[in-house]
Design a protein around this motif. Structure first.
Motif, PDB file in Angstrom:
ATOM      1  N   ILE A   9       0.028  -6.771  -9.294  1.00 42.40           N
ATOM      2  CA  ILE A   9       0.727  -7.907  -8.476  1.00 42.40           C
ATOM      3  C   ILE A   9      -0.309  -7.785  -7.146  1.00 42.40           C
ATOM      4  O   ILE A   9      -0.711  -7.010  -6.665  1.00 42.40           O
ATOM      5  N   ALA A  20       1.062   0.677  -4.373  1.00 39.09           N
ATOM      6  CA  ALA A  20       0.308  -0.332  -3.332  1.00 39.09           C
ATOM      7  C   ALA A  20      -0.831   0.596  -2.642  1.00 39.09           C
ATOM      8  O   ALA A  20      -0.810   1.871  -2.590  1.00 39.09           O
ATOM      9  N   PHE A  21      -1.692  -0.091  -2.491  1.00 34.20           N
ATOM     10  CA  PHE A  21      -2.856   0.608  -1.668  1.00 34.20           C
ATOM     11  C   PHE A  21      -2.915   0.539  -0.159  1.00 34.20           C
ATOM     12  O   PHE A  21      -2.831  -0.599   0.553  1.00 34.20           O
ATOM     13  N   LYS A  36      10.653   2.783 -13.253  1.00 30.06           N
ATOM     14  CA  LYS A  36       9.610   1.665 -13.166  1.00 30.06           C
ATOM     15  C   LYS A  36       8.282   1.908 -13.116  1.00 30.06           C
ATOM     16  O   LYS A  36       7.565   2.941 -12.576  1.00 30.06           O
ATOM     17  N   GLN A  39       2.069  -3.582   2.594  1.00 30.39           N
ATOM     18  CA  GLN A  39       2.397  -4.240   3.463  1.00 30.39           C
ATOM     19  C   GLN A  39       2.837  -3.653   4.954  1.00 30.39           C
ATOM     20  O   GLN A  39       3.100  -4.232   5.968  1.00 30.39           O
ATOM     21  N   SER A  40       3.372  -2.373   4.369  1.00 26.82           N
ATOM     22  CA  SER A  40       3.972  -1.698   5.872  1.00 26.82           C
ATOM     23  C   SER A  40       2.904  -1.102   6.791  1.00 26.82           C
ATOM     24  O   SER A  40       3.118  -0.636   7.809  1.00 26.82           O
ATOM     25  N   GLN A  88       5.714 -14.659 -11.673  1.00 28.83           N
ATOM     26  CA  GLN A  88       5.083 -13.430 -12.483  1.00 28.83           C
ATOM     27  C   GLN A  88       5.106 -13.820 -14.025  1.00 28.83           C
ATOM     28  O   GLN A  88       5.668 -14.652 -14.468  1.00 28.83           O
ATOM     29  N   SER A  98      -1.204 -14.142   2.670  1.00 27.74           N
ATOM     30  CA  SER A  98      -2.176 -13.404   2.746  1.00 27.74           C
ATOM     31  C   SER A  98      -2.982 -14.336   1.296  1.00 27.74           C
ATOM     32  O   SER A  98      -2.339 -15.117   0.752  1.00 27.74           O
ATOM     33  N   THR A 124       0.755 -12.990  -5.261  1.00 28.90           N
ATOM     34  CA  THR A 124       1.742 -13.156  -4.238  1.00 28.90           C
ATOM     35  C   THR A 124       1.240 -13.688  -2.537  1.00 28.90           C
ATOM     36  O   THR A 124       2.106 -13.918  -1.835  1.00 28.90           O
ATOM     37  N   VAL A 168       3.372 -13.986   1.226  1.00 23.51           N
ATOM     38  CA  VAL A 168       3.450 -12.922   2.221  1.00 23.51           C
ATOM     39  C   VAL A 168       2.354 -12.974   3.149  1.00 23.51           C
ATOM     40  O   VAL A 168       2.273 -12.309   4.192  1.00 23.51           O
ATOM     41  N   SER A 172       0.467  -2.850  -6.702  1.00 22.63           N
ATOM     42  CA  SER A 172       1.283  -3.789  -6.183  1.00 22.63           C
ATOM     43  C   SER A 172       0.588  -4.450  -4.985  1.00 22.63           C
ATOM     44  O   SER A 172       1.141  -5.145  -4.004  1.00 22.63           O
ATOM     45  N   GLY A 173      -0.768  -4.329  -4.936  1.00 21.88           N
ATOM     46  CA  GLY A 173      -1.583  -4.696  -3.572  1.00 21.88           C
ATOM     47  C   GLY A 173      -1.872  -4.120  -2.441  1.00 21.88           C
ATOM     48  O   GLY A 173      -1.350  -2.758  -2.545  1.00 21.88           O
ATOM     49  N   HIS A 233       5.987   5.513  -5.239  1.00 28.65           N
ATOM     50  CA  HIS A 233       7.158   4.966  -4.528  1.00 28.65           C
ATOM     51  C   HIS A 233       6.912   3.702  -3.794  1.00 28.65           C
ATOM     52  O   HIS A 233       7.788   3.012  -3.413  1.00 28.65           O
ATOM     53  N   LYS A 234       5.564   3.385  -3.743  1.00 30.44           N
ATOM     54  CA  LYS A 234       5.291   2.116  -3.418  1.00 30.44           C
ATOM     55  C   LYS A 234       4.692   1.194  -4.429  1.00 30.44           C
ATOM     56  O   LYS A 234       4.017   0.142  -4.121  1.00 30.44           O
TER      57      LYS A 234
HETATM   58  C1  2NE Z   1       5.683  -5.338  -7.235  1.00 27.99           C
HETATM   59  C2  2NE Z   1       7.127  -5.584  -7.062  1.00 27.99           C
HETATM   60  C3  2NE Z   1       7.229  -7.121  -7.851  1.00 27.99           C
HETATM   61  C4  2NE Z   1       7.931  -4.668  -7.497  1.00 27.99           C
HETATM   62  O1  2NE Z   1       9.433  -5.306  -7.337  1.00 27.99           O
HETATM   63  P1  2NE Z   1      10.779  -4.087  -7.627  1.00 27.99           P
HETATM   64  O2  2NE Z   1      11.909  -4.676  -7.381  1.00 27.99           O
HETATM   65  O3  2NE Z   1      10.338  -3.415  -8.863  1.00 27.99           O
HETATM   66  O4  2NE Z   1      10.489  -2.763  -6.489  1.00 27.99           O
HETATM   67  P2  2NE Z   1      10.678  -2.981  -4.947  1.00 27.99           P
HETATM   68  O5  2NE Z   1      12.008  -2.293  -4.702  1.00 27.99           O
HETATM   69  O6  2NE Z   1      10.342  -4.342  -4.394  1.00 27.99           O
HETATM   70  O7  2NE Z   1       9.542  -2.094  -4.519  1.00 27.99           O
HETATM   71  C5  2NE Z   1       9.684  -0.711  -4.765  1.00 27.99           C
HETATM   72  C6  2NE Z   1       9.244   0.165  -3.521  1.00 27.99           C
HETATM   73  O8  2NE Z   1       7.980  -0.127  -3.272  1.00 27.99           O
HETATM   74  C7  2NE Z   1       7.657  -0.615  -2.049  1.00 27.99           C
HETATM   75  C8  2NE Z   1       9.028  -1.361  -1.541  1.00 27.99           C
HETATM   76  O9  2NE Z   1       8.849  -1.842  -0.183  1.00 27.99           O
HETATM   77  C9  2NE Z   1      10.018  -0.428  -2.077  1.00 27.99           C
HETATM   78  O10 2NE Z   1      10.110   0.444  -1.113  1.00 27.99           O
HETATM   79  P3  2NE Z   1      11.579   0.983  -0.627  1.00 27.99           P
HETATM   80  O11 2NE Z   1      12.433  -0.154  -0.256  1.00 27.99           O
HETATM   81  O12 2NE Z   1      12.080   1.670  -1.847  1.00 27.99           O
HETATM   82  O13 2NE Z   1      11.348   1.877   0.544  1.00 27.99           O
HETATM   83  N1  2NE Z   1       6.415  -1.728  -2.334  1.00 27.99           N
HETATM   84  C10 2NE Z   1       6.236  -2.354  -3.212  1.00 27.99           C
HETATM   85  N2  2NE Z   1       5.057  -3.155  -3.338  1.00 27.99           N
HETATM   86  C11 2NE Z   1       4.715  -2.936  -2.002  1.00 27.99           C
HETATM   87  C12 2NE Z   1       3.458  -3.250  -1.250  1.00 27.99           C
HETATM   88  N3  2NE Z   1       2.793  -4.060  -1.693  1.00 27.99           N
HETATM   89  N4  2NE Z   1       3.423  -2.694  -0.075  1.00 27.99           N
HETATM   90  C13 2NE Z   1       4.336  -2.068   0.605  1.00 27.99           C
HETATM   91  N5  2NE Z   1       5.362  -1.438  -0.204  1.00 27.99           N
HETATM   92  C14 2NE Z   1       5.800  -1.895  -1.320  1.00 27.99           C
HETATM   93  C15 2NE Z   1       7.599  -5.917  -5.549  1.00 27.99           C
HETATM   94  O14 2NE Z   1       7.667  -4.650  -4.738  1.00 27.99           O
HETATM   95  C16 2NE Z   1       6.723  -6.899  -4.586  1.00 27.99           C
HETATM   96  O15 2NE Z   1       6.460  -8.055  -4.601  1.00 27.99           O
HETATM   97  N6  2NE Z   1       5.714  -6.101  -4.030  1.00 27.99           N
HETATM   98  C17 2NE Z   1       4.887  -6.681  -2.895  1.00 27.99           C
HETATM   99  C18 2NE Z   1       3.884  -7.385  -3.514  1.00 27.99           C
HETATM  100  C19 2NE Z   1       2.794  -8.171  -2.645  1.00 27.99           C
HETATM  101  O16 2NE Z   1       3.053  -9.234  -2.116  1.00 27.99           O
HETATM  102  N7  2NE Z   1       1.462  -7.461  -2.350  1.00 27.99           N
HETATM  103  C20 2NE Z   1       0.713  -7.784  -1.377  1.00 27.99           C
HETATM  104  C21 2NE Z   1      -0.115  -9.044  -1.730  1.00 27.99           C
HETATM  105  S1  2NE Z   1      -1.352  -9.346  -0.784  1.00 27.99           S
HETATM  106  C22 2NE Z   1      -2.619  -8.229  -1.167  1.00 27.99           C
HETATM  107  O17 2NE Z   1      -2.409  -7.455  -1.764  1.00 27.99           O
HETATM  108  C23 2NE Z   1      -4.278  -8.490  -0.636  1.00 27.99           C
HETATM  109  C24 2NE Z   1      -4.535  -9.730  -0.312  1.00 27.99           C
HETATM  110  O18 2NE Z   1      -3.861 -10.833  -0.679  1.00 27.99           O
HETATM  111  C25 2NE Z   1      -5.904  -9.883  -0.107  1.00 27.99           C
HETATM  112  C26 2NE Z   1      -6.728  -9.006   0.053  1.00 27.99           C
HETATM  113  C27 2NE Z   1      -6.144  -7.518   0.002  1.00 27.99           C
HETATM  114  C28 2NE Z   1      -5.041  -7.360  -0.385  1.00 27.99           C
END
Ligand code: 2NE
Length: 275
Positions: free
Chosen positions: A121, A33-34, A70, A79-80, A179, A151, A145, A149, A75-76, A29-30
């Motif tokens: 991602i 994401a971790f 999907k 963020q919440s 992407q 980070s 990303t 966002v 997805s990393g 559902h996320k």
């Molecule tokens: C992965 C991506 C591109 C998918 O897009 P899509 O359109 O297929 O799905 P959607 O609607 O964005 O996501 C589905 C549900 O998953 C949650 C979304 O909020 C959504 O929730 P609801 O609206 O249905 O309630 N979701 C997805 N990714 C999430 C995340 N990372 N955290 C919390 N909730 C998430 C698209 O979802 C996307 O771009 N996600 C965010 C990717 C991202 O920016 N990740 C963080 C990068 S920073 C990081 O990981 C990091 C770092 O940089 C350094 C150290 C440690 C970690």
């Protein structure tokens, strides 16, 4: 495949079968994401796989598809639950514990294969990157990303990515946050092969079986050697640890220990000074 559940977790699934462990992030559902808890659970499962002398290969994947159809590997960071100083755990402590997990995957003397369907991602992309091998489904999507966002991963996420795809491509990936599809990832050397989603696990098992036919010590020394080329003193420590392991297995190494236990001087005179 006759997968046996090793232990029940909240955020992950952990299975084993003959010589192979499978660790699955289970937050579809996320987009898998971790949060800190996910990472603690992953760390525990990877430690178990490292300690289990019957396990030679770990398949690392994400549960899917989600109810919307999907797929995601990961997805990393979630963020919440990201607070002012990291991702907040159940006790309220901010953490970046995925970095510990990265080091464990990289240094464990077993082969870790990422099976990527859908999104890999952000920090999820770095997790597949850190694995020894990546098998992608044809629906896989890769990218960073961080700069979007707020980070970045300037550790393996930057320097090792540059080792894998080259400096220009790594900078493009991070600076533009685009992407990339599976074919593009294959062309830049980011992944090993592409199969259909349906075939993904079977392909991982096939690769694992081929690896399991090989010599465990040869494989572990090679992994440490590949790491040593990039990882400085930590990489040398790993590689040298294997030399020590092999030395302990010789009569020469055993003589030192035996002499100490028998309270006598060691006698190494029968061992040659090889050219
Ligand atoms: C992965 C991506 C591109 C998918 O897009 P899509 O359109 O297929 O799905 P959607 O609607 O964005 O996501 C589905 C549900 O998953 C949650 C979304 O909020 C959504 O929730 P609801 O609206 O249905 O309630 N979701 C997805 N990714 C999430 C995340 N990372 N955290 C919390 N909730 C998430 C698209 O979802 C996307 O771009 N996600 C965010 C990717 C991202 O920016 N990740 C963080 C990068 S920073 C990081 O990981 C990091 C770092 O940089 C350094 C150290 C440690 C970690």
């Amino acid at each position: 495949t006759n997968w046996q559940t090793v232990k029940s977790y909240e955020d992950i699934l952990y299975h084993k079968t003959d010589g192979i462990a499978k660790i699955t992030i289970n937050r579809p559902h996320k987009r898998n994401a971790f949060r800190p808890k996910t990472v603690f659970e992953l760390y525990e499962a990877f430690c178990d796989a490292r300690e289990d002398t019957t396990i030679g290969v770990v398949l690392f994947t994400g549960y899917g598809p989600h109810t919307d159809g999907k797929y995601a590997f990961c997805s990393g960071g979630d963020q919440s639950v990201r607070g002012q100083a990291g991702y907040i755990d159940d006790e309220g402590t901010p953490r970046l514990n995925v970095l510990d997990l990265q080091r464990l995957i990289r240094s464990m003397p077993k082969v870790v294969i990422a099976l990527v369907a859908g999104y890999a991602i952000g920090g999820g992309h770095v997790l597949h990157l850190i694995c020894d091998l990546t098998i992608a489904a044809d629906n896989a999507v890769f990218g960073q990303t961080g700069p979007k966002v707020g980070s970045f991963d300037g550790g393996f996420g930057a320097s090792y990515l540059a080792r894998v795809v080259g400096q220009k491509k790594a900078r493009e990936i991070w600076f533009l946050c685009r992407q990339y599809n599976a074919q593009q990832a294959l062309e830049m050397g980011l992944i090993n092969t592409i199969v259909s989603v349906e075939q993904l696990e079977a392909e991982g098992i096939q690769w694992a079986k081929e690896i399991l036919e090989k010599s465990p010590i040869a494989i572990r020394c090679l992994k440490a050697a590949f790491n040593a080329d990039c990882d400085g003193q930590a990489g040398l420590q790993e590689l040298a640890g294997n030399a020590t392991l092999l030395y302990y297995m010789t009569l020469e190494g055993a003589e030192g220990k035996q002499a100490f236990l028998e309270k006598r001087p060691p006698n190494f005179r029968s061992f040659p000074w090889l050219p």
